[in-house]
Design a protein around this motif. Structure first.
Motif, PDB file in Angstrom:
ATOM      1  N   HIS A  34       0.800  -1.227   0.000  1.00 35.14           N
ATOM      2  CA  HIS A  34       0.000   0.000   0.000  1.00 35.14           C
ATOM      3  C   HIS A  34       0.835   1.280   0.000  1.00 35.14           C
ATOM      4  O   HIS A  34       0.357   2.329  -0.438  1.00 35.14           O
ATOM      5  CB  HIS A  34      -0.954  -0.004   1.190  1.00 35.14           C
ATOM      6  CG  HIS A  34      -1.980  -1.097   1.123  1.00 35.14           C
ATOM      7  ND1 HIS A  34      -2.856  -1.227   0.074  1.00 35.14           N
ATOM      8  CD2 HIS A  34      -2.248  -2.129   1.977  1.00 35.14           C
ATOM      9  CE1 HIS A  34      -3.638  -2.279   0.275  1.00 35.14           C
ATOM     10  NE2 HIS A  34      -3.276  -2.847   1.416  1.00 35.14           N
ATOM     11  N   THR A 126     -16.571  -2.060   4.901  1.00 31.52           N
ATOM     12  CA  THR A 126     -16.248  -0.689   4.519  1.00 31.52           C
ATOM     13  C   THR A 126     -17.426  -0.103   3.761  1.00 31.52           C
ATOM     14  O   THR A 126     -17.779  -0.609   2.691  1.00 31.52           O
ATOM     15  CB  THR A 126     -14.989  -0.639   3.641  1.00 31.52           C
ATOM     16  OG1 THR A 126     -13.870  -1.159   4.388  1.00 31.52           O
ATOM     17  CG2 THR A 126     -14.677   0.785   3.218  1.00 31.52           C
ATOM     18  N   ALA A 131     -15.022   4.498   0.663  1.00 25.39           N
ATOM     19  CA  ALA A 131     -14.329   3.802  -0.422  1.00 25.39           C
ATOM     20  C   ALA A 131     -13.117   4.571  -0.929  1.00 25.39           C
ATOM     21  O   ALA A 131     -12.187   3.990  -1.489  1.00 25.39           O
ATOM     22  CB  ALA A 131     -15.297   3.525  -1.571  1.00 25.39           C
ATOM     23  N   ASP A 132     -13.136   5.910  -0.744  1.00 21.79           N
ATOM     24  CA  ASP A 132     -12.004   6.721  -1.195  1.00 21.79           C
ATOM     25  C   ASP A 132     -11.090   7.132  -0.046  1.00 21.79           C
ATOM     26  O   ASP A 132     -10.249   8.023  -0.198  1.00 21.79           O
ATOM     27  CB  ASP A 132     -12.497   7.963  -1.934  1.00 21.79           C
ATOM     28  CG  ASP A 132     -13.399   8.842  -1.068  1.00 21.79           C
ATOM     29  OD1 ASP A 132     -13.887   8.345  -0.032  1.00 21.79           O
ATOM     30  OD2 ASP A 132     -13.617  10.016  -1.430  1.00 21.79           O
ATOM     31  N   GLY A 136      -8.917   2.168   0.242  1.00 16.55           N
ATOM     32  CA  GLY A 136     -10.236   1.657  -0.134  1.00 16.55           C
ATOM     33  C   GLY A 136     -10.888   0.750   0.864  1.00 16.55           C
ATOM     34  O   GLY A 136     -12.036   0.344   0.688  1.00 16.55           O
ATOM     35  N   SER A 137     -10.181   0.402   1.913  1.00 12.56           N
ATOM     36  CA  SER A 137     -10.748  -0.395   3.001  1.00 12.56           C
ATOM     37  C   SER A 137     -10.350   0.306   4.295  1.00 12.56           C
ATOM     38  O   SER A 137      -9.161   0.512   4.539  1.00 12.56           O
ATOM     39  CB  SER A 137     -10.208  -1.826   2.989  1.00 12.56           C
ATOM     40  OG  SER A 137     -10.632  -2.555   4.118  1.00 12.56           O
ATOM     41  N   TYR A 138     -11.330   0.668   5.116  1.00 12.36           N
ATOM     42  CA  TYR A 138     -10.993   1.535   6.245  1.00 12.36           C
ATOM     43  C   TYR A 138      -9.989   0.895   7.199  1.00 12.36           C
ATOM     44  O   TYR A 138      -9.236   1.582   7.872  1.00 12.36           O
ATOM     45  CB  TYR A 138     -12.260   1.973   6.982  1.00 12.36           C
ATOM     46  CG  TYR A 138     -12.743   1.069   8.094  1.00 12.36           C
ATOM     47  CD1 TYR A 138     -12.307   1.268   9.403  1.00 12.36           C
ATOM     48  CD2 TYR A 138     -13.647   0.042   7.845  1.00 12.36           C
ATOM     49  CE1 TYR A 138     -12.753   0.457  10.432  1.00 12.36           C
ATOM     50  CE2 TYR A 138     -14.099  -0.761   8.868  1.00 12.36           C
ATOM     51  CZ  TYR A 138     -13.653  -0.559  10.154  1.00 12.36           C
ATOM     52  OH  TYR A 138     -14.098  -1.363  11.171  1.00 12.36           O
ATOM     53  N   ASN A 304      -3.617   3.668   6.196  1.00 15.37           N
ATOM     54  CA  ASN A 304      -4.615   4.515   5.553  1.00 15.37           C
ATOM     55  C   ASN A 304      -4.334   5.989   5.764  1.00 15.37           C
ATOM     56  O   ASN A 304      -4.583   6.818   4.875  1.00 15.37           O
ATOM     57  CB  ASN A 304      -6.011   4.167   6.078  1.00 15.37           C
ATOM     58  CG  ASN A 304      -6.691   3.127   5.213  1.00 15.37           C
ATOM     59  OD1 ASN A 304      -6.528   3.115   3.999  1.00 15.37           O
ATOM     60  ND2 ASN A 304      -7.461   2.250   5.830  1.00 15.37           N
ATOM     61  N   THR A 308      -3.748   8.351   2.577  1.00 18.83           N
ATOM     62  CA  THR A 308      -4.609   9.522   2.412  1.00 18.83           C
ATOM     63  C   THR A 308      -3.782  10.803   2.293  1.00 18.83           C
ATOM     64  O   THR A 308      -4.126  11.708   1.516  1.00 18.83           O
ATOM     65  CB  THR A 308      -5.582   9.635   3.607  1.00 18.83           C
ATOM     66  OG1 THR A 308      -6.398   8.462   3.658  1.00 18.83           O
ATOM     67  CG2 THR A 308      -6.474  10.858   3.465  1.00 18.83           C
TER      68      THR A 308
END
Length: 366
Positions: A34, A126, A131-132, A136-138, A304, A308
């Motif tokens: 990721h 999720t 989704a954004d 894409g997966s919390y 994440n 982000t």
């Protein structure tokens, strides 16, 4: 329910240390993917020892022993709830604060509230409005929590279906169930070779979130505990041999259709053997701090945050996830999990009053 006699050779083990290793494997695999990092040379070694099968197998081993020592079904259920939910709720509170900071849209709507409450009950998914967020997966790592809850629910039911009067017969019945689900897992693999989470159908995705494809690993641990493998000469103290054999198997057959299933079973057995090889090692190194659950849960949230914020492609960010997850795991253990786990202490007077034995000479779990 039954309270078995104390078996110190069972209780003294390295499972806490092995679970940290499994959580770290998952953390590294997810981080490299990721954060979009170049895969280092040691990346291939990570595929030899996947963390999730280890978690499922150890869970079956320890939870079946815990069930057998519990004086009542209520006691068993309370202990399971205390192990899973306080840590999960701490994660959800932290997740809510992160979303309020980075992704507040729809969080305070009816849909957002419904999602948040359902996560607290372990119904992990999720929603569309996240989704954004990140990749894409919390939090992609906690998909295993609903699976574990299914295991916890099915185990007492399964124990009711096996012989209560003949311990040996009950053990063989469990072996039969284990073989059934191994064959199921193999049939699924043969039905669509090469299927992964990236190309699965909707039905396959739904099936993945049920116990069916995974319970053979949990039952591997249950069978190993029931047959007292920790006492077997070819298991106890032989962890490095099992690890070497498992690595050799993966090198030769790991890419075959059925190779990952067999390798996962071998990995569970290797974990049990390692747990009883220098079995005081975990106590000496960890001093009773079981941070694996927190490391496993929080690394997905940290990833994440970085994704982000578009903090990618640099090896330093891997260290941020690594150190941050270990710090979060330690804080989760000390501030949330450990205080609640004190409520798991067994009521000794209830044990003494409960003289009916479900099985004779059953070793205690955790």
């Amino acid at each position: 329910m039954n309270v078995g006699r104390t078996d110190l050779s069972f209780r003294q083990n390295n499972f806490d240390l092995i679970r940290i290793g499994a959580a770290t494997q998952v953390l590294l695999v997810h981080s490299l993917r990721h954060l979009q990092l170049d895969f280092p040379g040691w990346n291939s070694l990570l595929s030899y020892f996947p963390g999730v099968p280890v978690f499922f197998g150890i869970s079956g081993y320890l939870i079946s022993a815990s069930l057998e020592r519990s004086p009542t079904w209520q006691h068993y259920c309370r202990n399971r709830l205390l192990r899973i939910f306080p840590g999960l709720w701490g994660l959800l509170l932290t997740t809510g604060l992160v979303l309020w900071w980075l992704h507040p849209a729809q969080l305070f709507t009816f849909e957002g509230g419904l999602w948040f409450i359902s996560q607290g009950f372990g119904l992990i998914y999720t929603p569309a409005f996240l989704a954004d967020f990140g990749f894409g997966s919390y939090n992609g790592s906690i998909w295993t929590i609903p699976i574990e809850l299914q295991f916890y629910t099915l185990l007492p039911i399964g124990y009711q279906l096996i012989s209560k009067t003949n311990h040996k017969r009950g053990n063989w019945q469990l072996v039969g169930w284990w073989l059934f689900f191994v064959v199921f897992a193999m049939g699924k693999a043969l039905y669509r070779p090469g299927a992964t989470i990236f190309n699965e159908s909707t039905f396959e995705k739904l099936l993945r979130y049920t116990f069916m494809p995974h319970i053979y690993l949990f039952l591997t641990g249950v069978v190993a505990q029931r047959w007292k493998l920790h006492r077997w000469q070819w298991i106890r103290g032989k962890g490095l041999y099992w690890l070497a054999f498992t690595s050799l198997f993966w090198t030769v057959w790991g890419t075959t259709t059925l190779g990952p299933i067999v390798q996962s079973i071998l990995l569970v057995l290797s974990s049990i053997s390692l747990a009883y090889t220098v079995p005081t090692l975990a106590d000496r190194l960890l001093k009773g701090n079981d941070i694996s659950y927190g490391v496993y849960m929080y690394h997905g949230l940290l990833l994440n945050v970085l994704v982000t914020m578009n903090l990618l492609h640099q090896g330093a960010y891997l260290w941020v996830v690594f150190v941050g997850s270990y710090v979060a795991g330690y804080l989760s253990w000390r501030l949330v999990e450990k205080p609640f786990l004190r409520w798991k202490s067994v009521n000794r007077s209830a044990q003494r009053a409960n003289s009916a034995m479900l099985y004779e000479q059953t070793p205690p779990g955790r």
